[in-house]
Every structure is written in C-alpha cells, then in structure tokens.
Design an enzyme around this catalytic site. Sequence first.
Site, mmCIF file in Angstrom:
data_model
loop_
_atom_site.group_PDB
_atom_site.id
_atom_site.type_symbol
_atom_site.label_atom_id
_atom_site.label_comp_id
_atom_site.label_asym_id
_atom_site.label_seq_id
_atom_site.Cartn_x
_atom_site.Cartn_y
_atom_site.Cartn_z
ATOM 1 N N ASP A 111 47.515 102.124 -4.495
ATOM 2 C CA ASP A 111 47.976 101.009 -3.581
ATOM 3 C C ASP A 111 47.818 101.610 -1.555
ATOM 4 O OD1 ASP A 111 49.422 98.796 -1.886
ATOM 5 O OD2 ASP A 111 50.715 99.236 -2.175
ATOM 6 N N ASP A 318 43.159 95.740 3.172
ATOM 7 C CA ASP A 318 43.736 96.405 2.274
ATOM 8 C C ASP A 318 42.930 95.767 0.878
ATOM 9 O OD1 ASP A 318 46.184 96.596 0.434
ATOM 10 O OD2 ASP A 318 46.871 94.466 0.603
#
Length: 435
Positions: A111, A318
Amino acid sequence: MAAIVNQTYFFTLVFAILGLSDLCLIEAQKGGFSVELIHRDSPKSPLYNHLETAYNRVTNSLRRSYNRVHRFKPTSVSTKDAQADIIADSGEYLMNISIGTPAFDIVAIADTGSDLIWTQCKPCSQCFQQDAPLFDPSNSSTYKTFSCSTSQCQNLDGSSCSSNNSCQYSVSYGDGSFSNGDLAADTLTLASTTGPPVAVPNTVIGCGHDNDGTFDEKTSGIIGLGGGDVSLISQLGTSIGGKFSYCLLPLSDAGNSSKLNLGSDANVSGNGVVSTPLTKKFPPTFYFLTLEAISVESNRINFTGSSFGKDDGNIIIDSGTTLTILPEDFYSKLETAVSSLINATRVDAPEGLSLCYDAQPVFAVPDITIHFTGADVKLQPLNTFVMISDTVTCFTFSPFQDFAIYGNLAQMNFLVGYDTVQQTVSFLLTDCSKS
C-alpha cells in the site's frame, strides 16, 4: 484502503547468516533490484476467485476503489486520526515477503497509502482468521522489541508503553478494523526477480497480537510503501537512493505480475519521460502532486483545486485506488467535454461510476491529457475506459465530493518512478508486459 494500510506484498527465500544478509543488501545498493507486485485478482494471488468472471473482478475492484477514498480524508489533524479514516483490506496489490531468521514467509497487502509494515504474530489474544501459520517471533534469532525510551517508539504516532516498558503500536481503520501489538525490529527478506533475495536487517515492523476486522484470511498484514518514516521505502533509505518505480499491467494481463523496482533499477529514462514535483504535505504518508488541468482533445479544463489544496499538492497519486477521483464540480466539466466527443449510446452506470456506454459497436474515445506541473501525461484508451461487461464500457474517472486521487487505471502501461530525494515523480509510456 489501508491503514489500509493498504495492501499487497510478497517475498520468500532466506538468508540466516547475518553477514550474508548484509552482503545482499550491499549488492542491492550497488545495482538495485525488483520484486513482484501481484494483483489481487491474478491467478497468482491467494485472493483469486476462479468462480468470478473478468467483469465481476473489474466491478469489485471499482467498488473497493470507491470505498478506499475515505482513507484520504484531509480533515484529520494527526497521522493517527488520518489512519482512523482508512478502510482496511481495499488494496489492489499483494507482495510476498519473509520476516525473521530463519525467514518466515507471509503475504501482505502492498500500500502506497500507508506506512507501517505489520503482520499477525503469536501469541495472539485476538486475531482475524488467517489460513497460513502465524509468525512466531520467539523462533527468530534476529527479532527484538523496542523499549519505550527509544526514538523509534517516541516518533511513532499512536505508540504507547506496556507495563514491562516495551513499545506498543496501534493502528485502526474507518470500518472498525484494527491491529495492536509490539513495535519491533527483525530481518525482512525480499525475493528479487533480478537476482538473489535481498535481506534488510533491523527493519521496524509491527508484531500484531490483537487484530480484527475485514482483513482477508489469505493475507497476514500490510506492507506500507508510503512516505512516512516507518514505511518500507523510507527504511530502505540510502540503500535504494530513495528511488522506487512500478509498471502496472493492464487488467487484460491479470495472469502476470507487475514489478516494483527499487534503487538503480527504478530509474525512469529515455525518450518521452516527463517529471513533476512531489509536494511535501501532511500527512507525510501520501504522495502529493500538483494537477494544473486536464485536456480533452484541444479543450483544456483548468483544475481549481481540491480538499488537499488549490495549488501545490492538490492531488494524491495512489496505486491502491482503481479509479481516478475528482471533485464533483470539476468532474462535471470533464464529463461534458468527453461525452460531447463520443458517438455511442449512453447507458446506466453502476454505483461509483458516472459515464457508461454501450460498447457495441466499438467507438472512438477522445484523447485525454493530464497536465501535472511540468509533466503532460497523454493517456491511452485503456487508461480512460474499462469494460465492465460484455456490452458496457465506462469512463475510469469518477466524482466524489472534493477529493482528488490519481488512480491505478490511469497509471497502467506507464513506468511510474518516485525519487524521494529529488522529490519528483516521472512517467514513461511503456509496454509493462515487456518491462
């Protein structure tokens, strides 16, 4: 998303001798290395569901993307609060890694929207269901906990002190998921795709003894790739020169793995490279860029800002968010510009999407260019429209309040390089199946 901390990791193979581990890290410093990023819907992933169709997987990915947006709420006043707004288990990529000596294999969510590396550990007073064995720190000769007086403990948001003076970490998520346990250090081993495994001694990790929530039983924890001090990227530090890159395969190549490149292997160079500044903002976990405008053919639509700011650092990039999320007012102008140039039958859009068409017959989509400061990124059709069924294709941009997130569909078949020393992000159009 993640405190979500978000989402996907994997590495194996072992080096039990500390001297050999140090040697491998030295080699990584000289030449760089690459590791696999496994999309959660790839047949290589433990989360793969053979009963789902390709379109089921796309729809589920879009749903997770929309849910993940909440993790980026900018209203928080501390890193701990920011993590509290994150939704667990919504990351799109996994990594295989090993922890300890001898090395113990785990699968975790990779992540870019979170920092701490943590896994479930024995003994576990409360753990979410996990198919694989739990990591037992008592079996690792290189495992050690931190006392409360150490800088590692005092600099970690959400840390506390136990009755025996050992440092405790705590991360929580907006959906009620959480992980609590010992802040510790151990050897982390990464299975390089370009050479021998790379061992990283004294990596700060969370050893979770009290964890629960919406985590999948096929995973063990989270590997943080964010910009904070305890992320994998930051801890590798000078050994990788602050550089990492990835090349995300299109959804049509789900059977193969993408790559995460570190150190000199992360260099992005050649004809067509464009670079834009990274902006340091709070929280440091997130990678902030500056979006100036989006063009649809020759129609340039100036970006007026988001909840992250009007000027510098007004959008987050992201890898764990599928869609590109934009403020509602700006998105409305973009959608109008796109739809005015498409000659096809519009159909109802599922939740989280806004602009969808009947894909039969095939129709031409307009050129869309993202104008970051100093970098014009011209997207391909696979970046801007995605098939959600045999007959329906949808625009990969979506409105949500005043958020701005540059998602992974827009990044597929681009080599995306981060230089945290020079504070830049670079883009190069690439066939990621050949990288």
